[in-house]
Design an enzyme around this catalytic site. Sequence first.
Site, PDB file in Angstrom:
ATOM      1  N   ARG A  64       0.035  40.927  28.111  1.00  0.00           N
ATOM      2  CA  ARG A  64       0.230  39.857  29.093  1.00  0.00           C
ATOM      3  C   ARG A  64      -0.143  38.506  28.473  1.00  0.00           C
ATOM      4  O   ARG A  64       0.373  37.466  28.874  1.00  0.00           O
ATOM      5  CB  ARG A  64      -0.581  40.118  30.380  1.00  0.00           C
ATOM      6  CG  ARG A  64      -0.478  39.006  31.412  1.00  0.00           C
ATOM      7  CD  ARG A  64      -0.733  39.461  32.848  1.00  0.00           C
ATOM      8  NE  ARG A  64      -1.941  40.248  32.983  1.00  0.00           N
ATOM      9  CZ  ARG A  64      -3.192  39.764  32.887  1.00  0.00           C
ATOM     10  NH1 ARG A  64      -3.395  38.485  32.677  1.00  0.00           N
ATOM     11  NH2 ARG A  64      -4.222  40.573  33.018  1.00  0.00           N
ATOM     12  N   ASP A 196      15.703  20.511  32.743  1.00  0.00           N
ATOM     13  CA  ASP A 196      16.356  21.817  32.638  1.00  0.00           C
ATOM     14  C   ASP A 196      17.563  21.639  31.722  1.00  0.00           C
ATOM     15  O   ASP A 196      18.541  20.996  32.088  1.00  0.00           O
ATOM     16  CB  ASP A 196      16.771  22.306  34.028  1.00  0.00           C
ATOM     17  CG  ASP A 196      17.406  23.706  34.002  1.00  0.00           C
ATOM     18  OD1 ASP A 196      17.957  24.088  32.944  1.00  0.00           O
ATOM     19  OD2 ASP A 196      17.368  24.394  35.036  1.00  0.00           O
ATOM     20  N   LYS A 221      21.154  32.547  29.989  1.00  0.00           N
ATOM     21  CA  LYS A 221      22.455  31.948  29.736  1.00  0.00           C
ATOM     22  C   LYS A 221      22.744  31.911  28.226  1.00  0.00           C
ATOM     23  O   LYS A 221      22.786  32.953  27.625  1.00  0.00           O
ATOM     24  CB  LYS A 221      22.513  30.569  30.404  1.00  0.00           C
ATOM     25  CG  LYS A 221      21.959  30.570  31.849  1.00  0.00           C
ATOM     26  CD  LYS A 221      22.797  31.410  32.811  1.00  0.00           C
ATOM     27  CE  LYS A 221      22.095  31.708  34.144  1.00  0.00           C
ATOM     28  NZ  LYS A 221      21.601  30.565  34.888  1.00  0.00           N
TER      29      LYS A 221
HETATM   30  C1  LIG Z   1      20.573  30.398  35.893  1.00  0.00           C
HETATM   31  C2  LIG Z   1      19.883  29.097  35.923  1.00  0.00           C
HETATM   32  C3  LIG Z   1      18.530  29.000  36.296  1.00  0.00           C
HETATM   33  C4  LIG Z   1      17.723  30.200  36.747  1.00  0.00           C
HETATM   34  O1  LIG Z   1      17.517  31.115  35.713  1.00  0.00           O
HETATM   35  P1  LIG Z   1      17.306  32.689  35.926  1.00  0.00           P
HETATM   36  O2  LIG Z   1      17.203  33.177  34.521  1.00  0.00           O
HETATM   37  O3  LIG Z   1      18.486  33.213  36.669  1.00  0.00           O
HETATM   38  O4  LIG Z   1      16.046  32.862  36.696  1.00  0.00           O
HETATM   39  C5  LIG Z   1      17.940  27.754  36.260  1.00  0.00           C
HETATM   40  N1  LIG Z   1      18.616  26.652  35.911  1.00  0.00           N
HETATM   41  C6  LIG Z   1      19.921  26.702  35.569  1.00  0.00           C
HETATM   42  C7  LIG Z   1      20.637  25.453  35.192  1.00  0.00           C
HETATM   43  C8  LIG Z   1      20.601  27.925  35.565  1.00  0.00           C
HETATM   44  O5  LIG Z   1      21.888  27.967  35.243  1.00  0.00           O
END
Ligand SMILES: *Cc1c(COP(=O)(O)O)cnc(C)c1O
Length: 405
Positions: A64, A196, A221
Amino acid sequence: MHPESLMMSYGYKPEWSEGAVKCPIFQTSTFVFKSAQEGKEFFELAYGKRERNVGEQPGLIYSRLNNPDLQILEERLSLWDQAEECCVFESGMSAISTVFLEFLRPGDALLYSMPVYGGTDHFINKVLPEYGIKGIGFTENETEDELLAKAKGHQVKMVYVESPANPTNSLFDLELCSKVAKQLGDKESLAQLVVDNTYMGPLWQHPLQHGADLVVYSATKYIGGHSDLIAGAVLGNAKLMKRVRTLRTFLGNMAGPWTGWLLMRSLETLKVRMTQQAENARNVADFLKAHPKVEKVYFLGHLQEGDPQYEIFKKQLSCAGAMVSFDIKGGEREAFGFLDNLKLFKLAVSLGSTESLAQHPATMTHSDVSDADRKMLGISEKLVRLSIGVEHYEDLIADVSQALE
Ligand SMILES: *Cc1c(COP(=O)(O)O)cnc(C)c1O
């Protein structure tokens, strides 16, 4: 060396593992100490009771806290964004929510760009208010003065930006956001700028170089890139990352060794995958732009000189990316007709993967967004979002073409 030259070996020595050329999966919960004294020293460092000695690596204690598959992955991921440190999480949402919970307190507010990812929007507007934290949205065209006016009367401790925004590819000026963040906050600390970078990273945009304090990813992604895992990451300087890592330790939302291993495997092909995806996207976007059944294409490669969005593009991005959205002539019926007729594209949400995906934001990823906000942001019933993969672009165009007919 360039990051892509280091993804196969950086941070790992074969002699640690019987000469294995690849880092094995350390499927273990706990690690043996050589002596009680060593265990004591490892804990002192892990719990921040003393500073790290020169050249000292954190000792392995318990999965962890750390595990070789995460630690080596984090060192490799840091190279792309030239970050001091990285923490990998079990999802993008756990990375994002951990950053919110670490840097915001009851009574604080955050400025956030609109639209943001649906899960992030939910966390800001449904979860954070329960803890006395207020979200204040802003859109792509707002100026520094307008942002500061919105912040007035609130204790803004974070500016949170998603750029390009999903699903319309609108761009936010990170230097402007950084300037705003530096004028907000309180005696203890300035507001943090968190970006992000899922849509562009870690290849085509490096927010830490444009004033961001932290960059967050859904590693599900492009970084994962094969639609076979869920993961997230946060990167930044050592001081802020120490706080993120500590909260991750106590929330227990780190990725496991198997996910870490899969992500290391993904990173070896990150550059070639993303480069091909971008080239394919340009071809598909150009085809759509010329098609009589298409009203408008949202693709960064089509921005033109004179458009303020183009100025941000030139300053911040090295590539137009591989996300293409378009308005089909008509409405939901025509959009659904297109989606249901695709053969090579998969009708699924998510993005950044080797296979091309298509979806309908208004009724799928963004169905939770209020009608008024959807209207303001241009997420209409005729909007279709494509994530372009690594297939041959001629086959992708043939599929789009027959589905439009
Ligand atoms: C998919 C996504 C998220 C969330 O990520 P998860 O891995 O599904 O928890 C956050 N920000 C963006 C821009 C995304 O495309």
